[in-house]
Design a protein around this motif. Structure first.
Motif, PDB file in Angstrom:
ATOM      1  N   THR A  24     -47.129 -11.879  -6.072  1.00  0.00           N
ATOM      2  CA  THR A  24     -48.211 -11.511  -5.159  1.00  0.00           C
ATOM      3  C   THR A  24     -49.435 -12.380  -5.413  1.00  0.00           C
ATOM      4  N   ALA A  25     -49.795 -12.544  -6.684  1.00  0.00           N
ATOM      5  CA  ALA A  25     -50.973 -13.355  -7.033  1.00  0.00           C
ATOM      6  C   ALA A  25     -50.812 -14.813  -6.605  1.00  0.00           C
ATOM      7  N   LEU A  26     -49.586 -15.318  -6.668  1.00  0.00           N
ATOM      8  CA  LEU A  26     -49.332 -16.714  -6.321  1.00  0.00           C
ATOM      9  C   LEU A  26     -49.014 -16.911  -4.831  1.00  0.00           C
ATOM     10  N   GLY A  27     -48.802 -15.797  -4.132  1.00  0.00           N
ATOM     11  CA  GLY A  27     -48.466 -15.886  -2.713  1.00  0.00           C
ATOM     12  C   GLY A  27     -47.061 -16.406  -2.463  1.00  0.00           C
ATOM     13  N   VAL A  28     -46.116 -16.047  -3.356  1.00  0.00           N
ATOM     14  CA  VAL A  28     -44.721 -16.468  -3.217  1.00  0.00           C
ATOM     15  C   VAL A  28     -43.825 -15.235  -3.268  1.00  0.00           C
ATOM     16  N   GLU A  29     -42.547 -15.440  -3.010  1.00  0.00           N
ATOM     17  CA  GLU A  29     -41.616 -14.314  -3.058  1.00  0.00           C
ATOM     18  C   GLU A  29     -41.219 -14.000  -4.493  1.00  0.00           C
ATOM     19  N   PHE A  30     -40.769 -12.766  -4.696  1.00  0.00           N
ATOM     20  CA  PHE A  30     -40.240 -12.329  -5.986  1.00  0.00           C
ATOM     21  C   PHE A  30     -38.751 -12.068  -5.803  1.00  0.00           C
ATOM     22  N   ARG A  31     -37.966 -12.506  -6.773  1.00  0.00           N
ATOM     23  CA  ARG A  31     -36.523 -12.264  -6.729  1.00  0.00           C
ATOM     24  C   ARG A  31     -36.064 -11.826  -8.105  1.00  0.00           C
ATOM     25  N   ASP A  32     -35.221 -10.813  -8.124  1.00  0.00           N
ATOM     26  CA  ASP A  32     -34.680 -10.265  -9.365  1.00  0.00           C
ATOM     27  C   ASP A  32     -33.163 -10.374  -9.290  1.00  0.00           C
ATOM     28  N   THR A  33     -32.541 -11.051 -10.243  1.00  0.00           N
ATOM     29  CA  THR A  33     -31.097 -11.237 -10.165  1.00  0.00           C
ATOM     30  C   THR A  33     -30.330  -9.925 -10.299  1.00  0.00           C
ATOM     31  N   ASP A  34     -30.903  -8.915 -10.965  1.00  0.00           N
ATOM     32  CA  ASP A  34     -30.232  -7.613 -11.017  1.00  0.00           C
ATOM     33  C   ASP A  34     -30.099  -7.017  -9.613  1.00  0.00           C
ATOM     34  N   THR A  35     -31.121  -7.172  -8.801  1.00  0.00           N
ATOM     35  CA  THR A  35     -31.068  -6.698  -7.410  1.00  0.00           C
ATOM     36  C   THR A  35     -30.015  -7.486  -6.635  1.00  0.00           C
ATOM     37  N   LYS A  43     -23.116  -1.827  -5.162  1.00  0.00           N
ATOM     38  CA  LYS A  43     -23.318  -0.621  -5.974  1.00  0.00           C
ATOM     39  C   LYS A  43     -24.294  -0.919  -7.106  1.00  0.00           C
ATOM     40  N   PRO A  44     -24.870   0.131  -7.690  1.00  0.00           N
ATOM     41  CA  PRO A  44     -25.814  -0.061  -8.804  1.00  0.00           C
ATOM     42  C   PRO A  44     -25.110  -0.618 -10.048  1.00  0.00           C
ATOM     43  N   ILE A  45     -25.884  -1.290 -10.876  1.00  0.00           N
ATOM     44  CA  ILE A  45     -25.354  -1.906 -12.090  1.00  0.00           C
ATOM     45  C   ILE A  45     -24.622  -0.905 -12.993  1.00  0.00           C
ATOM     46  N   PRO A  46     -25.162   0.303 -13.225  1.00  0.00           N
ATOM     47  CA  PRO A  46     -24.394   1.233 -14.068  1.00  0.00           C
ATOM     48  C   PRO A  46     -22.984   1.508 -13.530  1.00  0.00           C
ATOM     49  N   GLU A  47     -22.832   1.546 -12.214  1.00  0.00           N
ATOM     50  CA  GLU A  47     -21.501   1.767 -11.637  1.00  0.00           C
ATOM     51  C   GLU A  47     -20.599   0.555 -11.834  1.00  0.00           C
ATOM     52  N   ILE A  48     -21.167  -0.645 -11.794  1.00  0.00           N
ATOM     53  CA  ILE A  48     -20.370  -1.852 -12.054  1.00  0.00           C
ATOM     54  C   ILE A  48     -19.813  -1.778 -13.475  1.00  0.00           C
ATOM     55  N   LEU A  78     -34.762 -12.730 -14.464  1.00  0.00           N
ATOM     56  CA  LEU A  78     -33.365 -12.610 -14.848  1.00  0.00           C
ATOM     57  C   LEU A  78     -33.151 -11.315 -15.609  1.00  0.00           C
ATOM     58  N   GLY A  79     -31.951 -10.781 -15.509  1.00  0.00           N
ATOM     59  CA  GLY A  79     -31.610  -9.600 -16.292  1.00  0.00           C
ATOM     60  C   GLY A  79     -31.699  -9.913 -17.773  1.00  0.00           C
ATOM     61  N   GLY A  80     -31.922  -8.887 -18.569  1.00  0.00           N
ATOM     62  CA  GLY A  80     -32.141  -9.075 -19.997  1.00  0.00           C
ATOM     63  C   GLY A  80     -31.020  -9.798 -20.721  1.00  0.00           C
ATOM     64  N   GLY A  81     -29.780  -9.640 -20.250  1.00  0.00           N
ATOM     65  CA  GLY A  81     -28.649 -10.264 -20.924  1.00  0.00           C
ATOM     66  C   GLY A  81     -28.195 -11.567 -20.307  1.00  0.00           C
ATOM     67  N   ALA A  82     -28.862 -12.032 -19.279  1.00  0.00           N
ATOM     68  CA  ALA A  82     -28.431 -13.257 -18.590  1.00  0.00           C
ATOM     69  C   ALA A  82     -28.349 -14.454 -19.531  1.00  0.00           C
ATOM     70  N   VAL A  83     -29.237 -14.500 -20.514  1.00  0.00           N
ATOM     71  CA  VAL A  83     -29.267 -15.648 -21.434  1.00  0.00           C
ATOM     72  C   VAL A  83     -28.089 -15.675 -22.394  1.00  0.00           C
ATOM     73  N   LEU A  84     -27.281 -14.639 -22.407  1.00  0.00           N
ATOM     74  CA  LEU A  84     -26.105 -14.638 -23.281  1.00  0.00           C
ATOM     75  C   LEU A  84     -25.102 -15.709 -22.864  1.00  0.00           C
ATOM     76  N   ALA A  85     -25.075 -16.043 -21.583  1.00  0.00           N
ATOM     77  CA  ALA A  85     -24.124 -17.029 -21.076  1.00  0.00           C
ATOM     78  C   ALA A  85     -24.634 -18.445 -21.351  1.00  0.00           C
ATOM     79  N   GLU A  86     -23.819 -19.221 -22.022  1.00  0.00           N
ATOM     80  CA  GLU A  86     -24.200 -20.599 -22.341  1.00  0.00           C
ATOM     81  C   GLU A  86     -24.482 -21.399 -21.074  1.00  0.00           C
ATOM     82  N   GLU A  87     -23.690 -21.169 -20.019  1.00  0.00           N
ATOM     83  CA  GLU A  87     -23.911 -21.914 -18.782  1.00  0.00           C
ATOM     84  C   GLU A  87     -25.243 -21.541 -18.136  1.00  0.00           C
ATOM     85  N   THR A  88     -25.680 -20.315 -18.292  1.00  0.00           N
ATOM     86  CA  THR A  88     -26.988 -19.917 -17.768  1.00  0.00           C
ATOM     87  C   THR A  88     -28.097 -20.590 -18.561  1.00  0.00           C
ATOM     88  N   ARG A  89     -27.965 -20.598 -19.881  1.00  0.00           N
ATOM     89  CA  ARG A  89     -28.975 -21.273 -20.705  1.00  0.00           C
ATOM     90  C   ARG A  89     -29.062 -22.749 -20.321  1.00  0.00           C
TER      91      ARG A  89
END
Length: 167
Positions: A24-35, A43-48, A78-89
């Motif tokens: 909002t402060a920067l006037g850009v969109e926000f995106r969350d990979t969990d969403t 379905k929600p992440i707990p159901e996955i 990014l979700g809290g565990g996304a960095v666990l993947a070497e390819e993501t890092r």
């Protein structure tokens, strides 16, 4: 179309709250990979986690992060565990990545003790501490900057991150 900034950090570090306010402060969109993952899976992440397991979730997560890094011109969380993947890092190299650092007491206050967080379902405080200890070196590895969030308002954190960004 790279993100302006990518936020990483443990559950309770403020990735979504700070990310939305920063966008909002920067006037850009926000995106969350969990969403994005929930939308992809329908379905929600707990159901996955319950229906297909963590390995399937992590596969979806790697795909969601890769897609978001390629097509998100705003603030990306990014979700809290996304960095666990070497390819993501590896994919984060060359991006402006801010590690939102939080210590256990503040994280527990912010996330509660596991509601809606499948990895925190059993012995949430000990599990959260273990996750934080395991992931902190990975957050540090991918980060171009670290911002402490303990005891701070989202507005204060947003101001610090905004000051780190090129004008």
């Amino acid at each position: 179309m790279a993100p302006v900034v990518v936020l990483v950090g443990a559950p309770g570090s403020g990735k979504t709250t700070v990310g939305e306010a920063l966008a909002t402060a920067l006037g850009v969109e926000f995106r969350d990979t969990d969403t994005d993952i929930e939308r992809m899976a329908g379905k929600p992440i707990p159901e996955i986690f319950i229906d297909e397991g963590e390995a399937h979730f992590r596969t979806l997560e790697r795909a969601a992060v890769a897609a978001a890094l390629a097509a998100s011109p705003g603030v990306l969380a990014l979700g809290g565990g996304a960095v666990l993947a070497e390819e993501t890092r590896a994919a984060l190299v060359g991006h402006r990545v801010v590690h939102l650092s939080v210590e256990l007491p503040d994280a527990v206050k912010r996330v509660g003790l596991g509601a809606g967080r499948p990895l925190l379902a059993i012995n949430p405080r000990a599990t959260l501490k273990h996750l934080m200890d395991q992931r902190r070196p990975l957050y540090t590895e991918v980060a171009t900057a670290t911002v402490r969030t303990d005891g701070r308002t989202p507005e204060d954190i947003v101001a610090e991150i905004a000051a780190l960004l090129p004008r």
